[in-house]
Enzyme design. Structure first.
Site, PDB file in Angstrom:
ATOM      1  N   CYS A  96       0.813  -1.215   0.000  1.00 49.99           N
ATOM      2  CA  CYS A  96       0.000   0.000   0.000  1.00 49.99           C
ATOM      3  C   CYS A  96       0.845   1.262   0.000  1.00 49.99           C
ATOM      4  CB  CYS A  96      -0.936  -0.012   1.196  1.00 49.99           C
ATOM      5  SG  CYS A  96      -1.953  -1.486   1.187  1.00 49.99           S
ATOM      6  N   HIS A 390      -9.180   3.158  -1.945  1.00 54.45           N
ATOM      7  CA  HIS A 390      -7.771   2.812  -1.813  1.00 54.45           C
ATOM      8  C   HIS A 390      -7.310   1.883  -2.928  1.00 54.45           C
ATOM      9  CE1 HIS A 390      -3.983   1.590  -0.268  1.00 54.45           C
ATOM     10  NE2 HIS A 390      -4.386   0.523   0.412  1.00 54.45           N
ATOM     11  N   CYS A 420       0.667   2.593   6.344  1.00 48.44           N
ATOM     12  CA  CYS A 420       1.070   1.239   6.682  1.00 48.44           C
ATOM     13  C   CYS A 420       1.012   0.419   5.408  1.00 48.44           C
ATOM     14  CB  CYS A 420       0.124   0.656   7.718  1.00 48.44           C
ATOM     15  SG  CYS A 420      -1.590   0.662   7.158  1.00 48.44           S
TER      16      CYS A 420
END
Lengths: 435, 718
Positions: A96, A390, A420
Site C-alpha cells: 500500500c 484505496h 502502513c
C-alpha cells in the site's frame, strides 16, 4: 539527531500532480485495466504540467496486483502515452506504500544527479486482478509443452483432479502469518481496546470530510475527469466511494467481517476495494526554477520502517514517522498537516494511540519520548482512504498531492503523509511548501 | 529526364554463378521504367544470358521500393496510338526474355504497374514481409491498362477473377496477402530477402521446367475450374464484373472495358490473341482524353507533394519550417475527431477539447471507432493503433493547451463564436502557436479581426469525413505569415492530405464553387425536375453523388447557413431559389435527422425520394428536360464560379483549382477538373453555352471575366 535534509535549491520539487477519480471495484472502471488507468493519468499529468516531455528521463511506477501481461507497468506507461520512448522506466512494489516508493526512488535518482525529472505514481484495479491457475495445473501445462507423444501428454493430464482446474484468486493473506489485512486490523483493535463506536465515528468523519472537500471544490485541480473506454459515454468526475450524506447511526447496522462473533471491523469502517491511478511529476528544484515552474511543493525527507507482521502489523506509520521527522530536522508539532492512510479506522486509531504513548515509544521504537499527540484539526483534513477509496498503489501519490495543495492553500508549511503496508511495513514522507 | 542513365542497372556476378541485377536509378528517388531504364535492363539481361558462368538471375532494387511503375513522361512522349502499341509490344518482348535463365524477383517495397509486370515475368517472386511491400496494377487509375502482359501473367498465377480484381480496382496487395493469393511465391523477412532469392535461383536451376511456357501454374481450385475453364462459366464471370464496373464507372472510364476485354480474350482465345488486344487497347487508351486528364491529376498531385505552399522567394527568406508535433482541437465532433485521427496516426499529439464530458466522450468514441475499423480491416495492427491512441488526451477546459503548436477550431460556423474561441486560445497558448480555423466559408481575416497575432491565424479547411477525404484547403489570409502557411502545409501532408493553398475570401475556393452548383440543382427542382432525375444525370456525368443527395449528406441546415454567408458576400448570383427555406421550417436537416429530400431507414440508409417533398415545395415533378441540360447547367455554374475565383486571385494556379474540385468536391476526375475541362472543351464553346444560359436564366450565368478574356484570345488555363 542530525537532519540530512537537502539544502534549499537542491530539493526535490513536485511540480504537478493528478489522479483519476477513485471508483469502487467493478463500477466505473470495470472495463479498464490498471495499465489503462495509469496511461490515462500520466498522459494528463504531462499535458497539465505543460513541460517538454524531453525534460523527463525516468518513470517509476507501481501496481500492487501486477498484470501478467505487463509486468513492468512503468515502461508500458511510457510507451502507451506518446512520450519519448527513451524515457527509462522501472516498476516498484511496496504494497500500500507503493507510490511513496515510486516517489522516493525517483528522488534518489535525482539527488544522485542521474535524472532531473521523473514521472512517479501508481495504479491498481481491483476489477482486473491477476487470477491464476493452481500450482498443479501450472506445472502440468509447462510439462505438456515439453511432452512429445500422445501417451506422455495423457499421462501428464491424468495427474490433474477437478480441484486443480479451479482458478486461484490473488492471495489476500500474509504468506508468513496466514492473517488477512482485516484480521490484523481486527487483532490490533481487540488488543488496543479500540471500540466499534470509535471506529465507526472515525469512518464517518472520513466520509464527512471527503464529501465536504468535494463539495467545496478542493479536489477539482488534482482529480481529472475520466471517460472510461470502450464507450466513453459515462464520465466519472468524482470518487464514487464517498458517502455524501451518511448517518453515523447507519454504521452500527453492519456486521463485523473478520471476526463475525466478537469483531468490530466492518466494511464501513474499512477502506473499500477500489480502482484508480495517480501520478506526480518530480524534478530537481534547480531545473524547475530554470524552467520557470512554480512547484506544488517539495519533498523534505522520507523514511521506511518495518515490524513483525505477526504482531500489530499495521503500525507502520508509528514506526516510520519519527525517522522521517528526525531526518527533516523537525518534530511532530512543527507539522501543519498530517495525512495518515486509512486502511482501517482501527489501524488509524491504534497508530494515533501509539503516537501519543511514551510507553509505545520506549518499548517498540527505542525512543525515550512519545512521537507526540496528533491534533485532530491537522489530521486527514479532507478525509482519507476509507471515504476516498484505496487503489493500493495509487494512494501514496494521492496523499502527497492533497497535502501539498492544502499546504499551498494555507500559504505554506510542513506536512506529513504516512502509510502502513502489508508485511508490517511503514512509510512516511515530510513535505513542505514555501510560504 | 536524362537520356542516358548510366548505372541505373548494375550486374554483380557472384562466385556461385548467380547474377544480381541491381535496379538503382541514380537520377530519381525511385525506380521507374523509362526508355533509358528499359534499355539498361535489356543490356544487363543480355550480359547475364551471354555469360556461361551465370546460372541464374536475381532482380533486386537498391531503392526503398522495387519499381513503382512506368514513368508517366514516357507515355506523354509517345507520338501516336500506334507508337504506344509498339512500345508496349517492345517491353513485353523484353520481359519474355527475363526467364531465359532461372530468374527471381526480390521485391522489397512497392512493385507497381510495369514493376509488377517485370516481377511477374521472372520465374519466381520472393517478397519481403515489410509492411511497405506491396504489389498492384494502378494503371486503371490513370485510365490505362498494364501493357506488358501483366494481366495475363497475373491470371496465370491467380486466375482470371483474381487478375480482373487487380486490374479493375488498381489496389495494392500487401506481401502476405499476395502470397496467400499465389501472386508471389514466398515471403520472408527483408533482411534475408536476397539470400532467399539466391537460394531459389539454385532450386529453379535444378528443377526441369520450360521457361518459355505460358499458362496457368500451380494447383487450380474448384471455383477456377467451374468459372474459368469453360465458356459458360467465363460468361458469368465477365458479365458480373461488367455490371459491377458499370454501376461504378457509368461508362466514363474506357480502361475498364479494355481490361475486361483483354482478360476475356485470354480466357477464350489464349495468350497470343490476348497480348495482341492488350497492346492495341493500350495504345488507344494512352490517347483518350480520360487518360490524359487522369495523368494530369497524377502529375498535379505529385507536384503538390513537393509544393511547400509558399513562393520560392518566401522559402528562401526563412529558416526551414519546424515540423508540428502537437496540436489541440477545439470541438470534438465528427470533424474534430477525424482531424485527431489522421494526426495521431502519424504520431502527432492531440489534445481534444469539447464543451463538456459528453461531447468529449462522443469525440473519443468516434476516434476509437476509426482505429477499431482500421484494425478490423487489417489496415493497421492492434499495436500500432494502441501506440497512436497514446497520442490523444481530452479536456473540457483549456488545460494542456500551453504547448500546442497548432490549435484547430472546429466549432459551429458562426463568426462571433469563432472569434471568442480565438481570444480564449490566444490567452492560453504561446506566442508561436498557430490558430487554424476549420471554417468552410468565413473569411479568415474576419475571424482574425481582433487577434493579438493575426500573422498566426490561418484556415485549415478539412472535408468530411476527414479520414476518407483526401483534400485539405489551406486558407492564407493577407496577414498570415509564410512560415505559418508552410508549417500547416507540412502538417497537412503528414496527415496524408493533398494540400492546396488558397487566398482568403468568403467560401475561399471549394465552398464558393460548390454553392452555385447546388443552387442550380435547386433551381432545376423548383422548375419541376424530379430529384432523382437531377441526381442521376449528374452521377452519369461523373459526379460521385448527385447534388441533391449531397445537400442531404452535408445537411440542409448547414447548406442553408453557408448559403446565407455566400449570398451575403457575392450577392444575387449566389442566392438559392426561395422555396428551399420551407424545408427548414419542416424540420428537414437531411441525412442526419433522417428527413431530407430522400427518405432514410432507421439505420440512416438512404431509400428513395421522399414523395412528400414535392407538395411541401409546391412542385409537380413532371418537368421533362434533357439530361444534358441538367448536367450542363449545374456543372457550368460550378465551372464558371471556379474561373471567377481564379480571376479574383483566390487560387494560386489552375492546377490547384482542378485538384480542389476533384479531391474536395468530387468533380469528375476523368474530366481533369474544371479548368482542364474548359481547356479540353475550348473556352469559346464554354463561353457560348454560358451566354445562352445567361439569356434564359439571367445574371447567375454571367460568364466570368477571365473566361471572356481567355476565349477572346483563344488561350487555355494549362
Amino acid at each position: 539527531m542530525k537532519s540530512n535534509y537537502p539544502k534549499q535549491g537542491q530539493r526535490i520539487a513536485i511540480v504537478e500532480g493528478v489522479r483519476t477519480p477513485f471508483a469502487r471495484q467493478s463500477t466505473a472502471y470495470k472495463n479498464m485495466s490498471a495499465q489503462d488507468l495509469a496511461r490515462t493519468v500520466v498522459k494528463e499529468l504531462v499535458l497539465r504540467s505543460e513541460i517538454d516531455p524531453r525534460e523527463i528521463g525516468l518513470c517509476v511506477y507501481g501496481q500492487v496486483a501486477p498484470s501478467v501481461h505487463a509486468p513492468n507497468i512503468a515502461r508500458e506507461v511510457v510507451l502507451g502515452t506518446g512520450l519519448p520512448k527513451d524515457i527509462e522506466a522501472f516498476s516498484v512494489s511496496r504494497a500500500c506504500a507503493t507510490s511513496f516508493q515510486a516517489l522516493t526512488s525517483a528522488a534518489e535518482a535525482i539527488l544522485c544527479g542521474q535524472h532531473t525529472a521523473a514521472i512517479v505514481g501508481g495504479a491498481d484495479s481491483a476489477s482486473d486482478v491477476p487470477v491464476t491457475v493452481s500450482t498443479t495445473l501450472s506445472r502440468a501445462l509447462v510439462d505438456l509443452t515439453k511432452a512429445k507423444t500422445l501417451p506422455e501428454r495423457l499421462r501428464i493430464l491424468s495427474r490433474l483432479g477437478p480441484k486443480d482446474l479451479l482458478p486461484v484468486p490473488p492471495a489476500l493473506k500474509e504468506p508468513t502469518t496466514g492473517l488477512s489485512m482485516g484480521e490484523s486490523a481486527q487483532k490490533m483493535a481487540r488488543e488496543a481496546g479500540i471500540t466499534r463506536e470509535a471506529q465507526d465515528a472515525f469512518a464517518h468523519r472520513s466520509h464527512e470530510r471527503a464529501a465536504a472537500a468535494w463539495k467545496d471544490g478542493i479536489f477539482e485541480r488534482e482529480v481529472m475527469h475520466v471517460l472510461p473506454a470502450p464507450r466513453f459515454d459515462k464520465p466519472i468526475t468524482e470518487d464514487n466511494t464517498v458517502r455524501k450524506d451518511g448517518q453515523l447511526s447507519a454504521y452500527a447496522a453492519l456486521k463485523p467481517v473478520f471476526d463475525r462473533k466478537y469483531g468490530t471491523v466492518t466494511a464501513a469502517n474499512s477502506s473499500p476495494l477500489t480502482d484508480g491511478a495517480s501520478a506526480l511529476l518530480v524534478m530537481s528544484e534547480a531545473r524547475a526554477k530554470e524552467l520557470g515552474l512554480v512547484p506544488l511543493g517539495f519533498l523534505r525527507s522520507w523514511a521506511y520502517a518495518a515490524l513483525d507482521p505477526a504482531g500489530w502489523m499495521l503500525m507502520g506509520p508509528a514506526h516510520s514517522t519519527p525517522l522521517a521527522l528526525d531526518r527533516a530536522g523537525i518534530t511532530l508539532k512543527d507539522l501543519d498537516l498530517i495525512d495518515m492512510h486509512e486502511a482501517f479506522a482501527a489501524q488509524v486509531l491504534c497508530n494515533l494511540q501509539a503516537f501519543g504513548s511514551k510507553q509505545y515509544a520506549q518499548e517498540h521504537l527505542g525512543r525515550s519520548e512519545a512521537i507526540g499527540e496528533v491534533d485532530d484539526a491537522k489530521l486527514n483534513v479532507h478525509g482519507g482512504s476509507i471515504a476516498l477509496g484505496h487503489p493500493f498503489a495509487a494512494t501514496g501519490a494521492r496523499m502527497v498531492n492533497t497535502v501539498l495543495r492544502e499546504l499551498k492553500r494555507r500559504g505554506g508549511g510542513l506536512g506529513l503523509a504516512t502509510a502502513c503496508a502489508a508485511g508490517g511495513l511503514g512509510a512516511a514522507v515530510v513535505l513542505e511548501v514555501d510560504s | 529526364m536524362s537520356a542516358v542513365n548510366p548505372g541505373a542497372v548494375q550486374v554483380e556476378v557472384r562466385a556461385d554463378g548467380v547474377a544480381i541485377v541491381w535496379l538503382d536509378d541514380p537520377f530519381e528517388s525511385v525506380n521507374t521504367i523509362t526508355d533509358a531504364f528499359g534499355g539498361e535492363l535489356e543490356r544487363a539481361m543480355a550480359e547475364v544470358h551471354g555469360n556461361d558462368a551465370v546460372v541464374g538471375v536475381v532482380l533486386a532494387s537498391r531503392k526503398k521500393d522495387f519499381i513503382v511503375g512506368a514513368n508517366v513522361d514516357l507515355l506523354s512522349a509517345l507520338p501516336s496510338p500506334a507508337a504506344a502499341t509498339a512500345k508496349a509490344k517492345e517491353l513485353a518482348a523484353a520481359l519474355d526474355r527475363l526467364r531465359q535463365k532461372p530468374s527471381v524477383a526480390a521485391v522489397h517495397g512497392q512493385a507497381l504497374g510495369g514493376g509488377l509486370e517485370i516481377a511477374l515475368a521472372c520465374s519466381a517472386i520472393v517478397a519481403s514481409d515489410d509492411p511497405k511491400t506491396g504489389v498492384g496494377f494502378p494503371e486503371v487509375q490513370l485510365g490505362l491498362l498494364p501493357g506488358a502482359n501483366g494481366l495475363l501473367r497475373a491470371s496465370d498465377r491467380i486466375g482470371l477473377a483474381g487478375a480482373l480484381d487487380l486490374g479493375l480496382t488498381g489496389r495494392t496487395v500487401r506481401a502476405k496477402k499476395a502470397k496467400s493469393m499465389g501472386l508471389v511465391d514466398e515471403v520472408c523477412p527483408g533482411a534475408v530477402l536476397l539470400e532467399v532469392a539466391i537460394r531459389r535461383v539454385h532450386e529453379l536451376g535444378e528443377s526441369k521446367r520450360d521457361p518459355e511456357k505460358h499458362g496457368p501454374q500451380g494447383k487450380s481450385d474448384v471455383t477456377k475450374m467451374l468459372l474459368e475453364k469453360n465458356p459458360v462459366g467465363r460468361l458469368v464471370l465477365f458479365k458480373k464484373a461488367k455490371s459491377a464496373a458499370d454501376a461504378k464507372a457509368h461508362g466514363n472510364y474506357p480502361a475498364i472495358p479494355a481490361i475486361l476485354q483483354v482478360l476475356e480474350t485470354y480466357g477464350a482465345k489464349g495468350w497470343d490473341a490476348a497480348a495482341e488486344v492488350e497492346a492495341r487497347r493500350f495504345g488507344e487508351l494512352v490517347f483518350t482524353p480520360e487518360s490524359r486528364a487522369l495523368l494530369s491529376i497524377f502529375r498535379a498531385v505529385t507536384a503538390l507533394k513537393k509544393d511547400p505552399g509558399i513562393s520560392p522567394e518566401e522559402v528562401a527568406s526563412m529558416p526551414k519550417p519546424k515540423p508540428i508535433e502537437r496540436i489541440a482541437m477545439v470541438g470534438g465532433g465528427l470533424m474534430g475527431g477525424g482531424i485527431a485521427f489522421v494526426s495521431m496516426q502519424k504520431g502527432v499529439d492531440v489534445r481534444l477539447k469539447d464543451r463538456d464530458d459528453a461531447g468529449v466522450g462522443r469525440g473519443l468514441a468516434h476516434v476509437k471507432k476509426l482505429f477499431a475499423d482500421r484494425v478490423k480491416k487489417k489496415r493497421m495492427t492492434k499495436e500500432a493503433a494502441l501506440d497512436a491512441w497514446g497520442h490523444l488526451s481530452s479536456t473540457t477546459d483549456y488545460s494542456g493547451f500551453g504547448r500546442a503548436e497548432v490549435v484547430i477550431e472546429a466549432v459551429f460556423e458562426e463568426l462571433s463564436l469563432k472569434r471568442k474561441v480565438l481570444a480564449e486560445v490566444e490567452a492560453v497558448t504561446g506566442s508561436d502557436c498557430i490558430f487554424a480555423s476549420n471554417t468552410s466559408s468565413l473569411p479568415i481575416k474576419d475571424i482574425a479581426a481582433n487577434s493579438k497575432r493575426p500573422e498566426h491565424v490561418i484556415g485549415m479547411h478539412y472535408f468530411s469525413p476527414v479520414e476518407k477525404m483526401p483534400l485539405l484547403e489551406i486558407v492564407r489570409a493577407e496577414r498570415t505569415s509564410p512560415e505559418v502557411v508552410a508549417r500547416c502545409v507540412a502538417l497537412g501532408k503528414r496527415q496524408g492530405k493533398t494540400v492546396i493553398v488558397v487566398n482568403d475570401g468568403t467560401g475561399f475556393y471549394t465552398t464558393r464553387v460548390l454553392a452555385p452548383y447546388l443552387n442550380e440543382a435547386a433551381f432545376l427542382l423548383s422548375e419541376g425536375v424530379a430529384i432523382d432525375r437531377i441526381d442521376r444525370a449528374l452521377v452519369a456525368w461523373g459526379w460521385p453523388v448527385g447534388p441533391i443527395q449531397l445537400i442531404d449528406e452535408v445537411g440542409i441546415d448547414v447548406g442553408a447557413h453557408v448559403g446565407k454567408i455566400t449570398t451575403q458576400a457575392f450577392g444575387e448570383r449566389m442566392a438559392p431559389p426561395g422555396p428551399i427555406s420551407r424545408l427548414l421550417e419542416d424540420e428537414r436537416k437531411g441525412k442526419k435527422n433522417g428527413r431530407g429530400f430522400y427518405e432514410y431507414d432507421e439505420k440512416g440508409k438512404r431509400k428513395g425520394v421522399d414523395p412528400t417533398i414535392y407538395p411541401l415545395l409546391g412542385i409537380e415533378p413532371t418537368h421533362e428536360i434533357d439530361d444534358s441540360e441538367i448536367q450542363m447547367r449545374c456543372s457550368l455554374a460550378f465551372v464558371n464560379e471556379a474561373i471567377r475565383a481564379y480571376g479574383d486571385g483566390i487560387l494560386r494556379s489552375a492546377r490547384d483549382g482542378d485538384i480542389g474540385a476533384i479531391f474536395g468536391l468530387g468533380f469528375p476526375p476523368f474530366r481533369g477538373g474544371p479548368f482542364r475541362w474548359v481547356d479540353s472543351e475550348g473556352a469559346e464553346k464554354i463561353l457560348s453555352k454560358l451566354r445562352a444560359y445567361e439569356q434564359r436564366f439571367g445574371k447567375r450565368f454571367e460568364p466570368a471575366p477571365l473566361l471572356v478574356e481567355l476565349a477572346a484570345r483563344g488561350g487555355t488555363f494549362h
